[in-house]
Motif scaffolding. Sequence first.
Motif, PDB file in Angstrom:
ATOM      1  N   ASP A  40     -63.217 -33.805 -35.053  1.00  0.00           N
ATOM      2  CA  ASP A  40     -64.427 -34.551 -34.694  1.00  0.00           C
ATOM      3  C   ASP A  40     -64.272 -36.035 -35.019  1.00  0.00           C
ATOM      4  O   ASP A  40     -65.060 -36.625 -35.775  1.00  0.00           O
ATOM      5  CB  ASP A  40     -65.632 -33.978 -35.432  1.00  0.00           C
ATOM      6  N   PRO A  41     -63.260 -36.682 -34.444  1.00  0.00           N
ATOM      7  CA  PRO A  41     -62.992 -38.088 -34.793  1.00  0.00           C
ATOM      8  C   PRO A  41     -64.031 -39.033 -34.206  1.00  0.00           C
ATOM      9  O   PRO A  41     -64.691 -38.734 -33.209  1.00  0.00           O
ATOM     10  CB  PRO A  41     -61.620 -38.342 -34.152  1.00  0.00           C
ATOM     11  N   ASP A  42     -64.166 -40.191 -34.868  1.00  0.00           N
ATOM     12  CA  ASP A  42     -64.991 -41.254 -34.301  1.00  0.00           C
ATOM     13  C   ASP A  42     -64.316 -41.779 -33.037  1.00  0.00           C
ATOM     14  O   ASP A  42     -63.093 -41.697 -32.874  1.00  0.00           O
ATOM     15  CB  ASP A  42     -65.152 -42.401 -35.309  1.00  0.00           C
ATOM     16  N   GLU A  43     -65.119 -42.335 -32.141  1.00  0.00           N
ATOM     17  CA  GLU A  43     -64.543 -42.908 -30.928  1.00  0.00           C
ATOM     18  C   GLU A  43     -64.584 -44.435 -31.001  1.00  0.00           C
ATOM     19  O   GLU A  43     -65.487 -44.998 -31.632  1.00  0.00           O
ATOM     20  CB  GLU A  43     -65.289 -42.386 -29.699  1.00  0.00           C
ATOM     21  N   PRO A  44     -63.632 -45.123 -30.416  1.00  0.00           N
ATOM     22  CA  PRO A  44     -62.563 -44.545 -29.603  1.00  0.00           C
ATOM     23  C   PRO A  44     -61.511 -43.810 -30.440  1.00  0.00           C
ATOM     24  O   PRO A  44     -61.204 -44.225 -31.565  1.00  0.00           O
ATOM     25  CB  PRO A  44     -61.944 -45.772 -28.915  1.00  0.00           C
ATOM     26  N   ILE A  45     -60.999 -42.729 -29.882  1.00  0.00           N
ATOM     27  CA  ILE A  45     -59.898 -42.010 -30.507  1.00  0.00           C
ATOM     28  C   ILE A  45     -58.645 -42.868 -30.363  1.00  0.00           C
ATOM     29  O   ILE A  45     -58.392 -43.445 -29.298  1.00  0.00           O
ATOM     30  CB  ILE A  45     -59.698 -40.637 -29.833  1.00  0.00           C
ATOM     31  N   VAL A  46     -57.858 -42.968 -31.428  1.00  0.00           N
ATOM     32  CA  VAL A  46     -56.684 -43.845 -31.415  1.00  0.00           C
ATOM     33  C   VAL A  46     -55.403 -43.003 -31.398  1.00  0.00           C
ATOM     34  O   VAL A  46     -55.158 -42.203 -32.302  1.00  0.00           O
ATOM     35  CB  VAL A  46     -56.671 -44.796 -32.626  1.00  0.00           C
ATOM     36  N   VAL A  47     -54.622 -43.202 -30.359  1.00  0.00           N
ATOM     37  CA  VAL A  47     -53.301 -42.583 -30.206  1.00  0.00           C
ATOM     38  C   VAL A  47     -52.270 -43.675 -30.443  1.00  0.00           C
ATOM     39  O   VAL A  47     -52.366 -44.762 -29.868  1.00  0.00           O
ATOM     40  CB  VAL A  47     -53.142 -41.984 -28.792  1.00  0.00           C
ATOM     41  N   LYS A  48     -51.284 -43.396 -31.294  1.00  0.00           N
ATOM     42  CA  LYS A  48     -50.355 -44.456 -31.695  1.00  0.00           C
ATOM     43  C   LYS A  48     -48.904 -44.073 -31.466  1.00  0.00           C
ATOM     44  O   LYS A  48     -48.527 -42.899 -31.490  1.00  0.00           O
ATOM     45  CB  LYS A  48     -50.562 -44.799 -33.177  1.00  0.00           C
ATOM     46  N   GLY A  49     -48.094 -45.086 -31.268  1.00  0.00           N
ATOM     47  CA  GLY A  49     -46.640 -44.973 -31.287  1.00  0.00           C
ATOM     48  C   GLY A  49     -46.100 -46.232 -31.929  1.00  0.00           C
ATOM     49  O   GLY A  49     -46.858 -47.154 -32.250  1.00  0.00           O
ATOM     50  N   GLY A  50     -44.798 -46.291 -32.113  1.00  0.00           N
ATOM     51  CA  GLY A  50     -44.233 -47.489 -32.727  1.00  0.00           C
ATOM     52  C   GLY A  50     -42.737 -47.549 -32.579  1.00  0.00           C
ATOM     53  O   GLY A  50     -42.085 -46.530 -32.332  1.00  0.00           O
ATOM     54  N   LEU A 272     -55.363 -49.195 -38.407  1.00  0.00           N
ATOM     55  CA  LEU A 272     -55.605 -49.014 -36.977  1.00  0.00           C
ATOM     56  C   LEU A 272     -56.475 -47.792 -36.690  1.00  0.00           C
ATOM     57  O   LEU A 272     -56.828 -47.550 -35.538  1.00  0.00           O
ATOM     58  CB  LEU A 272     -54.266 -48.888 -36.222  1.00  0.00           C
ATOM     59  N   GLY A 273     -56.807 -47.021 -37.721  1.00  0.00           N
ATOM     60  CA  GLY A 273     -57.658 -45.843 -37.536  1.00  0.00           C
ATOM     61  C   GLY A 273     -57.013 -44.788 -36.665  1.00  0.00           C
ATOM     62  O   GLY A 273     -57.656 -44.227 -35.760  1.00  0.00           O
ATOM     63  N   VAL A 274     -55.748 -44.473 -36.932  1.00  0.00           N
ATOM     64  CA  VAL A 274     -54.964 -43.605 -36.051  1.00  0.00           C
ATOM     65  C   VAL A 274     -55.396 -42.143 -36.190  1.00  0.00           C
ATOM     66  O   VAL A 274     -55.504 -41.606 -37.287  1.00  0.00           O
ATOM     67  CB  VAL A 274     -53.460 -43.744 -36.356  1.00  0.00           C
ATOM     68  N   ASP A 275     -55.607 -41.481 -35.038  1.00  0.00           N
ATOM     69  CA  ASP A 275     -55.985 -40.064 -35.000  1.00  0.00           C
ATOM     70  C   ASP A 275     -54.830 -39.158 -34.602  1.00  0.00           C
ATOM     71  O   ASP A 275     -54.827 -37.971 -34.946  1.00  0.00           O
ATOM     72  CB  ASP A 275     -57.130 -39.862 -34.004  1.00  0.00           C
ATOM     73  N   PHE A 276     -53.857 -39.689 -33.860  1.00  0.00           N
ATOM     74  CA  PHE A 276     -52.727 -38.869 -33.402  1.00  0.00           C
ATOM     75  C   PHE A 276     -51.501 -39.745 -33.257  1.00  0.00           C
ATOM     76  O   PHE A 276     -51.598 -40.867 -32.755  1.00  0.00           O
ATOM     77  CB  PHE A 276     -53.047 -38.209 -32.057  1.00  0.00           C
ATOM     78  N   GLU A 277     -50.356 -39.224 -33.709  1.00  0.00           N
ATOM     79  CA  GLU A 277     -49.102 -39.947 -33.509  1.00  0.00           C
ATOM     80  C   GLU A 277     -47.947 -38.964 -33.308  1.00  0.00           C
ATOM     81  O   GLU A 277     -47.694 -38.109 -34.160  1.00  0.00           O
ATOM     82  CB  GLU A 277     -48.776 -40.866 -34.680  1.00  0.00           C
ATOM     83  N   PRO A 278     -47.247 -39.078 -32.185  1.00  0.00           N
ATOM     84  CA  PRO A 278     -46.024 -38.301 -31.997  1.00  0.00           C
ATOM     85  C   PRO A 278     -44.845 -39.046 -32.608  1.00  0.00           C
ATOM     86  O   PRO A 278     -44.870 -40.269 -32.729  1.00  0.00           O
ATOM     87  CB  PRO A 278     -45.901 -38.240 -30.470  1.00  0.00           C
ATOM     88  N   PHE A 279     -43.813 -38.308 -32.992  1.00  0.00           N
ATOM     89  CA  PHE A 279     -42.618 -38.952 -33.532  1.00  0.00           C
ATOM     90  C   PHE A 279     -41.430 -38.013 -33.361  1.00  0.00           C
ATOM     91  O   PHE A 279     -41.571 -36.796 -33.230  1.00  0.00           O
ATOM     92  CB  PHE A 279     -42.795 -39.329 -35.008  1.00  0.00           C
ATOM     93  N   LYS A 281     -37.826 -35.991 -34.123  1.00  0.00           N
ATOM     94  CA  LYS A 281     -37.508 -35.015 -35.167  1.00  0.00           C
ATOM     95  C   LYS A 281     -36.800 -35.662 -36.355  1.00  0.00           C
ATOM     96  O   LYS A 281     -36.776 -35.087 -37.438  1.00  0.00           O
ATOM     97  CB  LYS A 281     -36.652 -33.894 -34.596  1.00  0.00           C
ATOM     98  N   ASP A 282     -36.235 -36.877 -36.170  1.00  0.00           N
ATOM     99  CA  ASP A 282     -35.568 -37.546 -37.287  1.00  0.00           C
ATOM    100  C   ASP A 282     -36.570 -37.937 -38.374  1.00  0.00           C
ATOM    101  O   ASP A 282     -36.195 -38.105 -39.535  1.00  0.00           O
ATOM    102  CB  ASP A 282     -34.816 -38.793 -36.790  1.00  0.00           C
ATOM    103  N   HIS A 283     -37.844 -38.074 -38.006  1.00  0.00           N
ATOM    104  CA  HIS A 283     -38.868 -38.409 -38.998  1.00  0.00           C
ATOM    105  C   HIS A 283     -39.512 -37.160 -39.614  1.00  0.00           C
ATOM    106  O   HIS A 283     -40.230 -37.267 -40.616  1.00  0.00           O
ATOM    107  CB  HIS A 283     -39.973 -39.246 -38.363  1.00  0.00           C
ATOM    108  N   ALA A 284     -39.284 -36.009 -39.006  1.00  0.00           N
ATOM    109  CA  ALA A 284     -40.027 -34.811 -39.400  1.00  0.00           C
ATOM    110  C   ALA A 284     -39.717 -34.357 -40.827  1.00  0.00           C
ATOM    111  O   ALA A 284     -40.587 -33.846 -41.530  1.00  0.00           O
ATOM    112  CB  ALA A 284     -39.743 -33.677 -38.421  1.00  0.00           C
ATOM    113  N   GLU A 285     -38.476 -34.529 -41.272  1.00  0.00           N
ATOM    114  CA  GLU A 285     -38.082 -33.997 -42.582  1.00  0.00           C
ATOM    115  C   GLU A 285     -38.163 -35.036 -43.696  1.00  0.00           C
ATOM    116  O   GLU A 285     -38.115 -34.676 -44.865  1.00  0.00           O
ATOM    117  CB  GLU A 285     -36.658 -33.431 -42.504  1.00  0.00           C
TER     118      GLU A 285
END
Length: 555
Positions: A40-50, A272-279, A281-285
């Motif tokens: 139930d995030p506040d809007e706008p929902i923030v999707v991020k990459g970098g 930035l109030g990030v709600d979702f970020e893909p990354f 597999k090198d960052h996963a561990e």
Amino acid sequence: MSDETEQSPHTLSADSEAELTDTHHAFWAEKIADEIETRDPDEPIVVKGGVSPSGVAHLGNVNEIMRGYFVAAVLRGRGHEVRQVFTSDDKDPLRKLPRKLANADGEIVGLGEVDAGALGRNLGKPYTEIPDPFGEADSYAAHFAALLEADADRLGVPIEMHSNTELYADGTFDPVVSHVLANADTARKVLSEYQAKVDEDYVPFNPLCEECGKLTETVTHIDLDSETVDYVCTDMEVGGDTIEGCGHEGTATFREGKLPWRFEWPGQWQVLGVDFEPFGKDHAEGSWPSGVDIAENVLDIQPPVPMVYEWFTLNGEALSSSAGNIVTVTELLELLEPEIIRYFFALDPKKARDLDLSRLDQLVDDFDRFERAYYEGVEDESITEFAEAAYLYVVDEVSDDQPIRLPYTFAAVLGMVEERDLRIKLARDEGHIPEDADESTVEAALARVEKARNWAERMDNAYNYRLQTDLPTVDLNESVAVALDALAEVVEAGHSGEEIQSAIYDTAREYDIEISDLFEAGYRLFFDETQGPRLGEFLGELETEFVVGRLRRER
């Protein structure tokens, strides 16, 4: 093209399927959207990459842009307001020289074509403090960020690019830096679980040396009230190499330095109030677990919904700027329509796959089947379900009628033909363009021809030849001339390309001539070359009247 009865590569893999909740989704981005909505995030929902602007902006850098795009698109389709932001980690130091760069048009160039010294003289300095080696943008970082923004625009993805340097300079990062340094003991304790050499003197802040302009790691005192640190500019060890510090002792404000990466990443989530970020597999561990720990136990924030994606390989090898195994969006758009690139990234992100430029025809065939599944359905129901869920996010606009698409290899065949009218006639003869198609439909269908032609030239494959419009001057002995006349009768009888190919061998034997001589004569007549594609199959694709006339040396 793979058989439609095989397990679909387009839907979630078995492992991914097991991760689904009670709601089944044929498109992975819908599942991620569910997870985001659950919070139930506040809007706008923030999707991020970098990305760190360390080298050529290539297709691998687009991973996070495209993965984020599909989730953002699904959320928008559900009525949410969404911002897709992308950070350029441009206050990071340049640690080594890239071997290649890309110019403002996205074309790859070597260091010998630019002012490489602009980079070599600035090791250890933030990317925003390094001159653009092309002499066009404000800095190397600005040049790189502009390339990535242009790539996103070329693929129809609206992103907001944020410079880390600017986020520090305008005070956006001030609360995070102050909080981390005020809780340096806790920060050290948390980081020590993930990183060696975190001793009691470690301070999670890298000041910018006012003397030499390099980032340094040695902080000797923190003054929280004045928001400054004292430092010594010491050497920095990078991958076995040493970037020498100048030894200067000075004072820097919290805006004149940066947090180390493991703190900066969760700091970005906060500011930035990030709600979702893909990354990847090198960052996963490593980076992700430490980021979650720092977010929860140092910054006291909730980390965003994550998604780990598999890296794709290029031509069977890992993407590598230093090894030259890269392809830019600009280069790929010369070979493919943008919707096919978007389709590639719409596939299950948890499944490893290879982008083999020599076999782009297979990728295009898969896309065409995906499109057909949306409009007509195909035998494999999983592909149809995937298309029904994802197609509207892959294409620019969903038309009422299924677009006319030339098969990619057939388009490559037409690429051998210079005359537009002949291209249209051949496509109509093969049933790929309806007789009643209007001019705009014809033009849209023919657009793929130049893409396939570029592919043939880049790969130098069997389609990299040009059909001669006028009859070339060819000296033929009598036996070969008679054999060509006989072959013309085979073609005139309406045989298929495979049958014509077999007939070339049979005719050569019948007239007691070398098979290679008959093939060479054919190549001379059609391409004015001594070799070419599989001749019989190629002739089977062309207009019968034209082929018969050329074999008889009449046109």
